[in-house]
Design a protein around this motif. Structure first.
Motif, short mmCIF file in Angstrom:
data_model
loop_
_atom_site.label_atom_id
_atom_site.label_comp_id
_atom_site.label_asym_id
_atom_site.label_seq_id
_atom_site.Cartn_x
_atom_site.Cartn_y
_atom_site.Cartn_z
N UNK A 1 29.96 41.66 40.66
CA UNK A 1 30.92 40.41 40.73
C UNK A 1 30.07 39.46 40.84
N UNK A 2 30.59 38.17 40.58
CA UNK A 2 29.90 37.03 40.60
C UNK A 2 30.92 35.84 41.44
N UNK A 3 30.19 34.53 41.65
CA UNK A 3 30.95 33.60 42.34
C UNK A 3 32.21 33.33 41.52
N UNK A 4 32.21 33.77 40.07
CA UNK A 4 33.30 33.54 39.29
C UNK A 4 34.46 34.41 38.76
N UNK A 5 34.29 35.64 39.56
CA UNK A 5 35.32 36.73 39.43
C UNK A 5 36.32 36.42 39.79
N UNK A 6 37.22 35.62 40.74
CA UNK A 6 38.31 35.36 41.03
C UNK A 6 38.71 34.31 39.90
N UNK A 7 37.95 33.41 39.44
CA UNK A 7 38.41 32.55 38.44
C UNK A 7 38.55 33.47 37.29
N UNK A 8 37.77 34.32 36.80
CA UNK A 8 38.02 35.21 35.56
C UNK A 8 39.20 35.92 35.74
N UNK A 9 39.60 36.45 36.84
CA UNK A 9 40.72 37.21 36.99
C UNK A 9 42.03 36.37 36.86
N UNK A 10 41.82 35.19 37.25
CA UNK A 10 42.93 34.01 37.05
C UNK A 10 43.26 33.55 35.42
N UNK A 11 41.88 33.81 34.69
CA UNK A 11 42.00 33.31 33.50
C UNK A 11 42.65 34.63 32.76
N UNK A 12 42.51 35.84 33.10
CA UNK A 12 43.22 36.91 32.52
C UNK A 12 44.64 36.87 32.58
N UNK A 13 45.03 36.46 33.81
CA UNK A 13 46.50 36.33 34.10
C UNK A 13 47.14 35.07 33.15
N UNK A 14 46.39 34.00 32.98
CA UNK A 14 46.78 33.02 32.29
C UNK A 14 46.85 33.65 30.82
#
Length: 272
Positions: free
Chosen positions: A1-14
């Protein structure tokens, strides 16, 4: 996991929401298509996808900036803040003609560099994604992805060379160099748009070049290619994209090994 894991998860939702909207309009008999001022097409799917992504980002990342192809720029609350870059449908000409090679491109910039990229092509049943330091992946979706990497091809004579079209290279005065590259390559094909770059990231081809791209065309591609081990620059060898909205840039993407050779060959002036 990285500092951008939550952002990547959001990008998948988008991307999930974008896929649902775009798929419902693909090959629809009542699809509405108009010409933008630059005479490129825009469909009601393009605008509906971008509106949905904007609404979700306003809910989940209200402080972040946003640049979308159809509705322009929305600044971040912090002048040096993060911003999302969105192309709701890359390959609109394919989309409106019923060709299944189109995708939604979603990127996150932090400190003026792309750190998250998602390319979702639901008509192909394929998605590609990456975040800084976490590798690049592809598959039907995040629950079923496999890590990908670029090829190890070392000679242009053994390389599969990809481009979008020749007309832009003619306008740029580099058509002769392009034709020589095609002749020197093992194989050349014009897959176009996002698809050639994703095939590069998977190791299925070795070089992809375009002379003119907008920021939303390339932002999501860069993290995926670089995390897969490739190299991405403009024709001058500068890291791409620079991140300035409203500007166009060339893009040269390779497996890294071939990069210097490709830049040298494309730098040859046109013959008169």
């Amino acid at each position: 996991m990285t500092g951008y894991a939550d952002d990547l998860a959001l990008a998948h939702l988008l991307a999930d929401r974008a896929d649902a909207i775009a798929t419902s309009r693909f090959r629809a008999l009542d699809l509405r298509v108009e010409a933008k001022p630059d005479l490129t097409p825009v469909s009601d799917a393009d605008t509906a996808v971008e509106r949905e992504i904007r609404a979700l980002l306003a809910e989940h990342r209200p402080a972040d900036g946003l640049l979308g192809e159809e509705y322009g720029a929305q600044p971040a609350s912090d002048a040096d803040g993060r911003r999302w870059i969105v192309d709701p449908i890359d390959g609109t000409k394919n989309f409106v003609r019923g060709v299944p090679v189109w995708a939604t491109l979603i990127a996150l910039f932090d400190a003026d560099r792309p750190v998250v990229g998602v390319v979702s092509a639901p008509a192909l049943g394929r998605r590609w994604w990456a975040s800084l330091g976490a590798g690049a992946y592809a598959g039907p979706g995040p629950a079923a992805g496999e890590r990908i990497g670029v090829s190890a091809v070392r000679r242009l004579a053994d390389a599969s060379f990809c481009y979008s079209s020749l007309t832009g290279w003619e306008r740029a005065g580099r058509l002769d160099a392009m034709l020589d590259l095609m002749r020197a390559s093992w194989r050349s094909r014009a897959y176009g748009d996002f698809y050639g770059y994703m095939l590069l990231a998977e190791g299925a081809l070795d070089v992809m070049v375009e002379p003119e791209l907008s920021l939303w065309d390339m932002a999501a591609l860069v993290p995926i290619i670089t995390e897969a081990g490739g190299t991405v620059t403009d024709l001058a060898g500068r890291p791409a994209p620079a991140g300035a909205p409203g500007t166009e840039s060339s893009l040269v993407a390779t497996n890294g090994v071939l990069h210097a050779d490709i830049l040298t060959r494309l730098d040859r002036p046109a013959e008169h």
